[in-house]
Design a protein around this motif. Structure first.
Motif, mmCIF file in Angstrom:
data_model
loop_
_atom_site.group_PDB
_atom_site.id
_atom_site.type_symbol
_atom_site.label_atom_id
_atom_site.label_comp_id
_atom_site.label_asym_id
_atom_site.label_seq_id
_atom_site.Cartn_x
_atom_site.Cartn_y
_atom_site.Cartn_z
ATOM 1 N N VAL A 8 29.305 30.216 10.792
ATOM 2 C CA VAL A 8 29.264 31.542 10.173
ATOM 3 C C VAL A 8 30.619 32.226 10.344
ATOM 4 C CG1 VAL A 8 28.247 33.857 10.373
ATOM 5 C CG2 VAL A 8 26.770 31.840 10.310
ATOM 6 N N GLN A 9 31.222 32.076 11.502
ATOM 7 C CA GLN A 9 32.531 32.684 11.750
ATOM 8 C C GLN A 9 33.605 32.062 10.866
ATOM 9 O OE1 GLN A 9 33.603 32.634 15.863
ATOM 10 N NE2 GLN A 9 35.488 33.772 15.547
ATOM 11 N N ASP A 10 33.503 30.760 10.598
ATOM 12 C CA ASP A 10 34.485 30.053 9.776
ATOM 13 C C ASP A 10 34.348 30.348 8.289
ATOM 14 O OD1 ASP A 10 35.462 28.902 12.069
ATOM 15 O OD2 ASP A 10 34.501 26.945 11.734
ATOM 16 N N CYS A 11 33.201 30.890 7.868
ATOM 17 C CA CYS A 11 32.949 31.137 6.448
ATOM 18 C C CYS A 11 33.299 32.584 6.097
ATOM 19 C CB CYS A 11 31.478 30.869 6.123
ATOM 20 S SG CYS A 11 31.079 31.079 4.374
ATOM 21 N N SER A 58 33.694 30.539 -4.343
ATOM 22 C CA SER A 58 32.714 29.524 -4.738
ATOM 23 C C SER A 58 32.302 28.695 -3.524
ATOM 24 C CB SER A 58 33.308 28.615 -5.810
ATOM 25 O OG SER A 58 34.307 27.783 -5.235
ATOM 26 N N LEU A 59 31.323 27.865 -3.738
ATOM 27 C CA LEU A 59 30.831 27.020 -2.656
ATOM 28 C C LEU A 59 31.776 25.876 -2.324
ATOM 29 C CD1 LEU A 59 26.986 26.729 -3.311
ATOM 30 C CD2 LEU A 59 28.158 28.040 -1.564
ATOM 31 N N ILE A 116 30.017 25.964 5.896
ATOM 32 C CA ILE A 116 28.603 25.790 6.256
ATOM 33 C C ILE A 116 28.015 24.622 5.463
ATOM 34 C CG2 ILE A 116 26.310 26.870 6.253
ATOM 35 C CD1 ILE A 116 27.819 29.596 6.561
ATOM 36 N N ILE A 117 28.231 24.622 4.160
ATOM 37 C CA ILE A 117 27.725 23.540 3.309
ATOM 38 C C ILE A 117 28.380 22.219 3.693
ATOM 39 C CG2 ILE A 117 27.594 22.655 0.936
ATOM 40 C CD1 ILE A 117 25.688 24.998 1.456
ATOM 41 N N GLU A 118 29.684 22.233 3.880
ATOM 42 C CA GLU A 118 30.411 21.006 4.232
ATOM 43 C C GLU A 118 29.900 20.420 5.550
ATOM 44 O OE1 GLU A 118 32.726 19.299 2.392
ATOM 45 O OE2 GLU A 118 32.153 20.715 0.818
ATOM 46 N N ALA A 119 29.645 21.268 6.521
ATOM 47 C CA ALA A 119 29.152 20.784 7.814
ATOM 48 C C ALA A 119 27.779 20.132 7.669
ATOM 49 C CB ALA A 119 29.083 21.932 8.815
ATOM 50 N N MET A 120 26.961 20.660 6.788
ATOM 51 C CA MET A 120 25.630 20.096 6.609
ATOM 52 C C MET A 120 25.674 18.787 5.837
ATOM 53 S SD MET A 120 23.265 23.401 6.042
ATOM 54 C CE MET A 120 23.555 24.873 7.001
ATOM 55 N N ILE A 121 26.678 18.634 4.974
ATOM 56 C CA ILE A 121 26.804 17.405 4.190
ATOM 57 C C ILE A 121 27.476 16.301 4.997
ATOM 58 C CG2 ILE A 121 27.936 16.356 2.187
ATOM 59 C CD1 ILE A 121 27.575 19.066 0.753
ATOM 60 N N HIS A 122 28.551 16.637 5.693
ATOM 61 C CA HIS A 122 29.415 15.613 6.275
ATOM 62 C C HIS A 122 29.323 15.422 7.780
ATOM 63 C CE1 HIS A 122 31.248 15.068 2.413
ATOM 64 N NE2 HIS A 122 31.506 16.364 2.325
#
Length: 142
Positions: free
Chosen positions: A112-115, A120-121, A126-132
């Motif tokens: 959350v702090q990094d976002c 755009s996405l 957050i999304i990248e961490a969940m994918i990779h």
């Protein structure tokens, strides 16, 4: 000894009628038989049993564990050792959940702090961490 209909039992125990039926289906409460009327009547002790179940659930015990505790409570000469053992096992599990939750909080807080929350996405941390990234807080591989 007082006897109650299912509605009166539920009301006295602070639960819904469906909760009483659910506990019956799970074997935590005995199915009453019709006594003097066409209605099934429950003994007054059913209210205490439901309260026991609710308190045990609030402490994190599963319905299976609660069934075990109830069975132990009905053996007059059973030692406290087995009950304590079950409580200690639950305590270990709760403490592990707290460790897991702390790890989850740390990871998500960093994301959350990094976002920035803007744009755009593409490249959203957050999304990248969940994918990779493998889930850091799930050390058991679940």
């Amino acid at each position: 000894m007082s006897r109650f209909t299912i509605g009166k039992v539920a009301e006295a125990a602070g639960v819904g009628v469906e909760t009483v039926r659910f506990y019956q289906r799970r074997g935590l409460l005995a199915e009453p038989s019709p006594v003097r009327t066409l209605f099934r009547e429950y003994p007054e002790s059913t209210v205490d049993r439901i309260r026991f179940i609710r308190r045990a659930k609030d402490l994190g015990f599963t319905l299976a564990e609660i069934g075990e505790l109830l069975a132990l409570s009905e053996i007059p000469h059973e030692s406290r050792g087995k009950v304590k053992q079950l409580a200690e096992q639950k305590l270990v599990a709760i403490r592990q959940k707290l460790v897991d939750l702390q790890q989850m909080e740390t990871t998500l807080s960093g994301l959350v702090q990094d976002c920035s929350g803007r744009g755009s996405l593409d490249g959203c941390p957050i999304i990248e961490a969940m994918i990779h990234e493998p889930t850091k807080c799930d050390h058991r591989g679940n």
